[in-house]
Design a protein around this motif. Structure first.
Motif, PDB file in Angstrom:
ATOM      1  N   SER A   6      17.315  48.145  88.702  1.00  0.00           N
ATOM      2  CA  SER A   6      17.269  49.522  88.780  1.00  0.00           C
ATOM      3  C   SER A   6      18.852  49.960  88.886  1.00  0.00           C
ATOM      4  O   SER A   6      19.406  50.865  88.561  1.00  0.00           O
ATOM      5  CB  SER A   6      16.370  50.188  89.563  1.00  0.00           C
ATOM      6  N   GLY A   7      19.383  49.247  89.952  1.00  0.00           N
ATOM      7  CA  GLY A   7      20.717  49.541  90.552  1.00  0.00           C
ATOM      8  C   GLY A   7      21.841  49.280  89.383  1.00  0.00           C
ATOM      9  O   GLY A   7      22.493  50.162  89.089  1.00  0.00           O
ATOM     10  N   ASN A   9      21.009  49.303  86.174  1.00  0.00           N
ATOM     11  CA  ASN A   9      20.960  50.116  84.882  1.00  0.00           C
ATOM     12  C   ASN A   9      21.436  51.607  85.290  1.00  0.00           C
ATOM     13  O   ASN A   9      21.961  52.300  84.532  1.00  0.00           O
ATOM     14  CB  ASN A   9      19.441  50.320  84.778  1.00  0.00           C
ATOM     15  N   THR A  10      21.311  51.913  86.552  1.00  0.00           N
ATOM     16  CA  THR A  10      21.726  53.039  87.032  1.00  0.00           C
ATOM     17  C   THR A  10      23.525  52.923  87.037  1.00  0.00           C
ATOM     18  O   THR A  10      24.159  54.194  86.324  1.00  0.00           O
ATOM     19  CB  THR A  10      21.514  53.363  88.423  1.00  0.00           C
ATOM     20  N   ALA A  13      24.648  53.410  83.422  1.00  0.00           N
ATOM     21  CA  ALA A  13      24.465  54.908  82.772  1.00  0.00           C
ATOM     22  C   ALA A  13      25.479  55.503  83.324  1.00  0.00           C
ATOM     23  O   ALA A  13      26.182  56.463  82.572  1.00  0.00           O
ATOM     24  CB  ALA A  13      22.958  55.396  83.505  1.00  0.00           C
ATOM     25  N   ALA A  14      26.001  55.397  84.529  1.00  0.00           N
ATOM     26  CA  ALA A  14      27.139  55.932  85.223  1.00  0.00           C
ATOM     27  C   ALA A  14      28.651  55.705  84.505  1.00  0.00           C
ATOM     28  O   ALA A  14      29.358  56.555  84.228  1.00  0.00           O
ATOM     29  CB  ALA A  14      27.362  55.619  86.636  1.00  0.00           C
ATOM     30  N   THR A  17      28.485  57.288  80.838  1.00  0.00           N
ATOM     31  CA  THR A  17      28.542  58.724  81.105  1.00  0.00           C
ATOM     32  C   THR A  17      30.136  59.095  81.657  1.00  0.00           C
ATOM     33  O   THR A  17      30.678  59.799  80.875  1.00  0.00           O
ATOM     34  CB  THR A  17      27.668  59.499  82.109  1.00  0.00           C
ATOM     35  N   HIS A  47      23.626  47.211  81.417  1.00  0.00           N
ATOM     36  CA  HIS A  47      22.202  47.749  80.920  1.00  0.00           C
ATOM     37  C   HIS A  47      21.466  46.273  80.356  1.00  0.00           C
ATOM     38  O   HIS A  47      20.260  46.040  81.072  1.00  0.00           O
ATOM     39  CB  HIS A  47      22.240  48.564  79.733  1.00  0.00           C
TER      40      HIS A  47
END
Length: 62
Positions: A6-7, A9-10, A13-14, A17, A47
């Protein structure tokens, strides 16, 4: 293992972005002129790393 995936993947995303938003805020034409694909590759790689961690880290015990 889920927390790690989860970390990562976050973080992916950061990175993705930021790779899109920062050039648009700086100058909209910068995204077209100064195309830096390394940040997209890093984001996609992070990812994929998260997905691989889930796939191989959460195998069912036989």
């Amino acid at each position: 293992m889920k927390l790690f995936a989860s970390g990562v993947n976050t973080l992916a995303a950061a990175v993705l972005t930021t790779a899109i938003v920062v050039p648009l805020i700086k100058d909209p034409m910068t995204l077209v002129i100064e195309y830096h694909p390394i940040w997209y590759i890093v984001g996609i790689g992070l990812h994929i790393a998260g997905q691989v961690a889930l796939r191989f880290g959460l195998r069912s015990e036989e």
